[in-house]
Motif scaffolding. Structure first.
Motif, short mmCIF file in Angstrom:
data_model
loop_
_atom_site.label_atom_id
_atom_site.label_comp_id
_atom_site.label_asym_id
_atom_site.label_seq_id
_atom_site.Cartn_x
_atom_site.Cartn_y
_atom_site.Cartn_z
N LEU A 163 -1.76 5.73 5.85
CA LEU A 163 -0.42 5.42 5.73
C LEU A 163 -0.45 3.71 5.81
CD1 LEU A 163 2.53 5.87 5.08
CD2 LEU A 163 2.80 6.03 7.68
N ALA A 164 -1.35 3.36 6.50
CA ALA A 164 -1.48 1.97 6.80
C ALA A 164 -2.88 1.49 7.25
CB ALA A 164 -0.45 1.48 7.95
N TRP B 125 0.77 -1.34 -0.01
CA TRP B 125 0.02 0.03 -0.08
C TRP B 125 1.04 1.20 0.06
CZ3 TRP B 125 -5.08 1.23 -0.25
CH2 TRP B 125 -5.30 2.61 -0.03
N ILE B 126 1.94 1.33 0.75
CA ILE B 126 2.81 2.56 0.88
C ILE B 126 3.50 2.50 -0.36
CG2 ILE B 126 4.80 3.39 1.96
CD1 ILE B 126 3.57 2.17 4.73
N ILE B 127 3.80 1.70 -1.16
CA ILE B 127 4.63 1.74 -2.27
C ILE B 127 3.80 2.21 -3.28
CG2 ILE B 127 5.71 0.44 -4.09
CD1 ILE B 127 6.77 -1.50 -1.79
N PHE B 128 2.43 1.85 -3.70
CA PHE B 128 1.67 2.21 -4.70
C PHE B 128 0.53 3.21 -4.22
CE2 PHE B 128 2.96 -1.85 -5.88
CZ PHE B 128 3.53 -1.87 -7.07
N GLY B 129 1.02 4.13 -3.65
CA GLY B 129 0.20 5.31 -3.28
C GLY B 129 -0.20 5.87 -1.99
N GLY B 130 0.27 4.83 -1.06
CA GLY B 130 -0.13 5.11 0.41
C GLY B 130 0.61 6.31 0.84
N LEU B 131 1.65 6.48 0.31
CA LEU B 131 2.62 7.68 0.79
C LEU B 131 2.07 8.73 0.48
CD1 LEU B 131 5.17 7.57 2.65
CD2 LEU B 131 6.63 7.56 0.56
N PHE B 132 1.55 8.97 -0.67
CA PHE B 132 0.83 10.23 -1.46
C PHE B 132 -0.16 10.50 -0.54
CE2 PHE B 132 -2.34 11.97 -4.33
CZ PHE B 132 -1.61 13.08 -4.51
N ILE B 133 -1.21 9.44 -0.22
CA ILE B 133 -2.18 9.69 0.47
C ILE B 133 -1.95 10.50 1.82
CG2 ILE B 133 -4.32 8.72 1.48
CD1 ILE B 133 -4.59 9.16 -1.41
N PHE B 134 -1.02 9.80 2.55
CA PHE B 134 -0.36 10.11 3.82
C PHE B 134 0.01 11.48 3.81
CE2 PHE B 134 3.37 10.82 6.70
CZ PHE B 134 2.65 10.60 7.84
N PHE B 135 0.75 11.90 2.81
CA PHE B 135 1.16 13.29 2.68
C PHE B 135 0.18 14.25 2.31
CE2 PHE B 135 5.41 11.60 2.27
CZ PHE B 135 6.00 12.19 3.53
N GLU B 136 -0.82 14.03 1.64
CA GLU B 136 -2.32 14.89 1.35
C GLU B 136 -2.94 15.09 2.43
OE1 GLU B 136 -5.92 14.66 -1.85
OE2 GLU B 136 -5.09 12.73 -0.97
N PRO C 86 -8.12 -5.70 -3.50
CA PRO C 86 -8.10 -5.49 -2.24
C PRO C 86 -7.74 -3.92 -1.96
CG PRO C 86 -6.99 -7.32 -2.60
CD PRO C 86 -7.30 -7.10 -3.82
N PHE C 87 -6.73 -3.41 -2.71
CA PHE C 87 -6.26 -2.02 -2.50
C PHE C 87 -7.49 -0.97 -2.98
CE2 PHE C 87 -2.62 -4.40 -3.15
CZ PHE C 87 -1.97 -4.15 -1.75
N ALA C 88 -8.23 -1.40 -3.99
CA ALA C 88 -9.45 -0.63 -4.49
C ALA C 88 -10.45 -0.58 -3.42
CB ALA C 88 -10.07 -1.26 -5.60
N ALA C 89 -10.65 -1.65 -2.53
CA ALA C 89 -11.67 -1.84 -1.42
C ALA C 89 -11.02 -0.90 -0.27
CB ALA C 89 -11.69 -3.13 -1.05
N GLN C 90 -9.91 -0.98 0.07
CA GLN C 90 -9.25 0.27 1.02
C GLN C 90 -9.52 1.38 0.57
OE1 GLN C 90 -8.34 -0.65 4.26
NE2 GLN C 90 -8.66 -2.96 3.69
N HIS C 91 -9.51 1.86 -0.50
CA HIS C 91 -9.51 3.23 -1.16
C HIS C 91 -11.05 3.72 -1.08
CE1 HIS C 91 -5.82 4.91 -2.27
NE2 HIS C 91 -5.32 3.62 -2.92
N VAL C 92 -12.00 2.99 -1.41
CA VAL C 92 -13.41 2.90 -1.38
C VAL C 92 -13.68 3.14 0.47
CG1 VAL C 92 -15.68 1.91 -1.46
CG2 VAL C 92 -14.04 1.78 -3.27
N LYS C 93 -13.03 2.32 1.16
CA LYS C 93 -13.22 2.61 2.55
C LYS C 93 -12.84 3.89 3.12
CE LYS C 93 -10.63 0.80 5.87
NZ LYS C 93 -10.05 -0.16 6.55
N LEU C 94 -11.62 4.18 2.75
CA LEU C 94 -11.08 5.51 3.01
C LEU C 94 -12.06 6.76 2.54
CD1 LEU C 94 -7.38 4.75 2.79
CD2 LEU C 94 -8.56 5.31 4.86
N ALA C 95 -12.49 6.42 1.15
CA ALA C 95 -13.21 7.69 0.71
C ALA C 95 -14.46 7.91 1.56
CB ALA C 95 -13.63 7.05 -0.86
N GLY C 96 -15.17 6.95 2.11
CA GLY C 96 -16.19 7.18 2.94
C GLY C 96 -15.72 7.86 4.29
N PHE C 97 -14.81 7.42 4.56
CA PHE C 97 -14.21 8.17 5.95
C PHE C 97 -13.79 9.33 5.66
CE2 PHE C 97 -10.95 8.05 9.66
CZ PHE C 97 -12.00 8.17 10.45
#
Length: 122
Positions: free
Chosen positions: A49-50, A9-20, A101-112
């Protein structure tokens, strides 16, 4: 499995989301009115981030007047843009079977990210 998922997750966009989230939270904390939003966004940055192995749950006061007012204000301040970022990432990851699975996590994070007040991370 959650450790491996978080590393990927961190390698494929999690770091970008964290800094955003981190930049948005710091900008919100510059004003006294924005401090509650900034603190909540700092919590979102850790989840961004995680996210694997963590759950988002509603608080007992999730439908309260203050939570609703703060969520409405947050949607106009920045929640909509961050949620759209998550949905774009979810569409990108949903293209492949490995990315589902990563798409599902992004949808969860979008709602939050759209309505963070009245919810907590466990």
């Amino acid at each position: 499995m959650s450790i491996i998922g978080n590393i990927i997750w961190i390698i494929f966009g999690g770091l970008f989301i964290f800094f955003e989230y981190l930049i948005a939270g710091l900008l919100m904390c510059f004003t006294i009115v924005g401090i509650p939003f900034g603190i909540k966004i700092m919590q979102l940055s850790i989840l961004g981030l995680a996210p694997f192995g963590q759950k988002v749950e509603y608080n007992d006061h999730a439908g309260g007047c203050l939570s609703i007012i703060l969520n409405v204000i947050w949607i106009f301040i920045g929640g909509l843009w961050i949620a759209l970022t998550h949905l774009v990432f979810a569409l990108i990851f949903a293209i492949t079977i490995i990315g589902i699975p990563f798409a599902a996590q992004h949808v969860k994070l979008a709602g939050f990210a759209l309505t963070p007040f009245g919810k907590s991370i466990r």
